[in-house]
Design a protein around this motif. Sequence first.
Motif, short mmCIF file in Angstrom:
data_model
loop_
_atom_site.label_atom_id
_atom_site.label_comp_id
_atom_site.label_asym_id
_atom_site.label_seq_id
_atom_site.Cartn_x
_atom_site.Cartn_y
_atom_site.Cartn_z
N SER A 87 127.15 3.88 130.98
CA SER A 87 128.02 2.92 131.34
C SER A 87 129.54 3.79 132.13
N GLY A 89 133.19 2.87 134.54
CA GLY A 89 134.20 1.66 134.73
C GLY A 89 135.26 2.01 135.56
N TYR A 122 140.37 -3.16 132.58
CA TYR A 122 139.07 -2.00 132.91
C TYR A 122 137.87 -3.25 133.15
N VAL A 123 137.03 -2.41 133.91
CA VAL A 123 135.55 -3.17 134.17
C VAL A 123 134.62 -2.17 133.91
N ILE A 124 133.60 -2.73 133.17
CA ILE A 124 132.65 -1.78 132.75
C ILE A 124 131.37 -2.31 133.50
N TYR A 125 130.90 -1.08 134.00
CA TYR A 125 129.43 -1.43 135.02
C TYR A 125 128.25 -0.54 134.00
N SER A 128 125.15 -4.92 132.19
CA SER A 128 125.81 -5.77 132.66
C SER A 128 127.31 -5.49 133.20
N THR A 129 128.00 -6.44 133.71
CA THR A 129 129.44 -6.11 134.11
C THR A 129 130.36 -6.89 133.36
N MET A 130 131.38 -6.29 132.88
CA MET A 130 132.28 -6.93 131.92
C MET A 130 133.92 -6.51 132.40
N LEU A 131 134.73 -7.40 132.43
CA LEU A 131 135.85 -7.47 132.76
C LEU A 131 136.95 -7.85 131.70
N VAL A 132 137.71 -6.83 131.43
CA VAL A 132 138.60 -7.13 130.09
C VAL A 132 139.98 -6.69 130.91
N TYR A 133 140.96 -7.69 130.50
CA TYR A 133 142.37 -7.51 130.94
C TYR A 133 143.49 -7.88 130.01
#
Length: 143
Positions: A87, A89, A122-125, A128-133
Amino acid sequence: MNKVGLVDIFGSVGEKNIQGEDQQKLDVYANEIIIQTLINREIVCGIASEENDDFITVQGSDNSNSSKYVVLMEPLDRSSNIDVNVSVGTIFSVYRRITPVRTPVTLEDFLQPRINQVAAGYVIYGTSTMLVYLLAMVSMDLL
Protein backbone atom coordinates in the motif's frame (compact mmCIF):
# COMPACT_ATOMS: atom_id res chain seq x y z
CA MET A 1 -3.05 2.72 -8.79
CA ASN A 2 -4.39 -0.39 -10.51
CA LYS A 3 -3.37 0.94 -13.95
CA VAL A 4 0.21 1.99 -13.17
CA GLY A 5 1.82 -0.52 -15.51
CA LEU A 6 -0.71 0.11 -18.27
CA VAL A 7 -0.26 3.87 -18.63
CA ASP A 8 3.56 4.06 -18.33
CA ILE A 9 3.80 5.73 -14.92
CA PHE A 10 5.85 2.93 -13.40
CA GLY A 11 9.54 3.24 -12.52
CA SER A 12 12.00 6.00 -11.76
CA VAL A 13 12.15 9.44 -13.39
CA GLY A 14 15.92 9.59 -12.83
CA GLU A 15 15.84 12.63 -10.51
CA LYS A 16 15.90 13.15 -6.74
CA ASN A 17 13.30 14.96 -4.62
CA ILE A 18 14.07 17.50 -1.90
CA GLN A 19 14.73 14.62 0.55
CA GLY A 20 17.31 13.05 -1.78
CA GLU A 21 15.08 10.10 -2.68
CA ASP A 22 14.71 8.80 -6.23
CA GLN A 23 11.57 10.28 -7.78
CA GLN A 24 9.21 7.73 -9.23
CA LYS A 25 6.98 8.51 -12.21
CA LEU A 26 4.03 7.85 -9.93
CA ASP A 27 5.35 10.47 -7.44
CA VAL A 28 5.46 13.09 -10.16
CA TYR A 29 2.02 12.16 -11.48
CA ALA A 30 0.41 12.21 -8.00
CA ASN A 31 2.10 15.53 -7.22
CA GLU A 32 0.79 17.15 -10.40
CA ILE A 33 -2.76 15.85 -9.90
CA ILE A 34 -3.05 16.90 -6.24
CA ILE A 35 -1.51 20.34 -6.84
CA GLN A 36 -3.74 21.02 -9.83
CA THR A 37 -6.81 19.91 -7.86
CA LEU A 38 -5.98 22.26 -4.97
CA ILE A 39 -5.28 25.14 -7.37
CA ASN A 40 -8.52 24.60 -9.30
CA ARG A 41 -10.60 24.54 -6.11
CA GLU A 42 -9.03 27.81 -4.86
CA ILE A 43 -9.21 26.58 -1.27
CA VAL A 44 -5.58 27.16 -0.25
CA CYS A 45 -3.13 30.01 -0.78
CA GLY A 46 0.00 27.88 -0.74
CA ILE A 47 1.20 24.32 -1.22
CA ALA A 48 4.45 22.71 -0.06
CA SER A 49 5.21 19.28 -1.47
CA GLU A 50 8.08 16.88 -0.91
CA GLU A 51 8.38 16.64 -4.68
CA ASN A 52 9.04 20.38 -5.16
CA ASP A 53 12.12 22.38 -4.17
CA ASP A 54 10.05 25.40 -3.13
CA PHE A 55 6.48 26.12 -2.06
CA ILE A 56 3.80 27.06 -4.57
CA THR A 57 1.81 30.26 -4.24
CA VAL A 58 -1.81 29.81 -5.30
CA GLN A 59 -3.52 32.83 -6.84
CA GLY A 60 -7.31 32.91 -6.86
CA SER A 61 -9.33 33.69 -9.97
CA ASP A 62 -9.36 37.33 -8.83
CA ASN A 63 -5.51 37.27 -8.69
CA SER A 64 -5.46 37.50 -4.90
CA ASN A 65 -4.31 35.23 -2.11
CA SER A 66 -7.64 35.32 -0.32
CA SER A 67 -7.53 31.84 1.18
CA LYS A 68 -6.53 31.38 4.81
CA TYR A 69 -4.81 28.00 4.61
CA VAL A 70 -1.61 26.35 3.38
CA VAL A 71 -1.14 22.62 2.73
CA LEU A 72 2.02 20.62 3.28
CA MET A 73 2.06 17.17 1.72
CA GLU A 74 3.81 14.09 0.53
CA PRO A 75 1.76 13.25 -2.55
CA LEU A 76 2.68 9.56 -2.65
CA ASP A 77 4.59 8.00 0.21
CA ARG A 78 6.30 4.63 -0.40
CA SER A 79 5.81 4.74 -4.17
CA SER A 80 9.06 2.84 -4.71
CA ASN A 81 7.28 -0.17 -3.15
CA ILE A 82 4.48 -0.21 -5.73
CA ASP A 83 6.16 -3.04 -7.68
CA VAL A 84 5.78 -5.40 -4.69
CA ASN A 85 2.08 -4.65 -4.15
CA VAL A 86 2.52 -2.70 -0.90
CA SER A 87 0.00 0.00 0.00
CA VAL A 88 1.05 3.57 -0.71
CA GLY A 89 -0.52 6.80 0.46
CA THR A 90 -0.82 10.56 0.52
CA ILE A 91 0.07 12.43 3.73
CA PHE A 92 -1.08 16.01 4.32
CA SER A 93 -1.13 18.76 6.92
CA VAL A 94 -3.09 22.03 6.94
CA TYR A 95 -2.10 25.25 8.69
CA ARG A 96 -3.72 28.67 8.88
CA ARG A 97 -1.49 31.20 7.17
CA ILE A 98 0.42 33.67 9.34
CA THR A 99 0.77 36.42 6.74
CA PRO A 100 -2.24 38.67 6.13
CA VAL A 101 -4.89 37.50 3.67
CA ARG A 102 -4.48 38.97 0.16
CA THR A 103 -0.68 39.14 0.53
CA PRO A 104 1.80 36.63 -0.91
CA VAL A 105 2.47 33.56 1.21
CA THR A 106 5.95 33.26 2.67
CA LEU A 107 8.08 30.48 4.09
CA GLU A 108 6.86 31.56 7.54
CA ASP A 109 3.35 30.35 6.61
CA PHE A 110 4.68 26.81 6.14
CA LEU A 111 7.24 26.59 8.97
CA GLN A 112 4.91 26.63 11.94
CA PRO A 113 4.88 24.59 15.14
CA ARG A 114 2.62 21.54 15.18
CA ILE A 115 0.38 23.20 17.79
CA ASN A 116 -0.84 25.53 14.99
CA GLN A 117 -1.94 22.64 12.77
CA VAL A 118 -5.66 22.79 11.98
CA ALA A 119 -6.00 19.49 10.12
CA ALA A 120 -3.93 16.51 9.06
CA GLY A 121 -4.47 13.14 7.53
CA TYR A 122 -3.56 10.48 5.08
CA VAL A 123 -5.07 8.50 2.27
CA ILE A 124 -4.07 4.86 1.85
CA TYR A 125 -4.29 3.37 -1.64
CA GLY A 126 -4.27 -0.41 -1.79
CA THR A 127 -6.92 -3.06 -2.27
CA SER A 128 -9.28 -0.36 -1.04
CA THR A 129 -8.87 3.37 -0.54
CA MET A 130 -9.15 4.84 2.95
CA LEU A 131 -9.11 8.49 4.07
CA VAL A 132 -8.20 9.24 7.69
CA TYR A 133 -8.16 12.83 8.92
CA LEU A 134 -8.09 14.91 12.07
CA LEU A 135 -9.65 18.34 12.25
CA ALA A 136 -8.58 20.55 15.13
CA MET A 137 -11.41 23.04 15.53
CA VAL A 138 -9.77 26.01 17.15
CA SER A 139 -12.50 28.45 16.24
CA MET A 140 -15.70 28.58 14.21
CA ASP A 141 -14.12 30.54 11.37
CA LEU A 142 -12.63 27.26 10.08
CA LEU A 143 -16.00 26.26 8.69
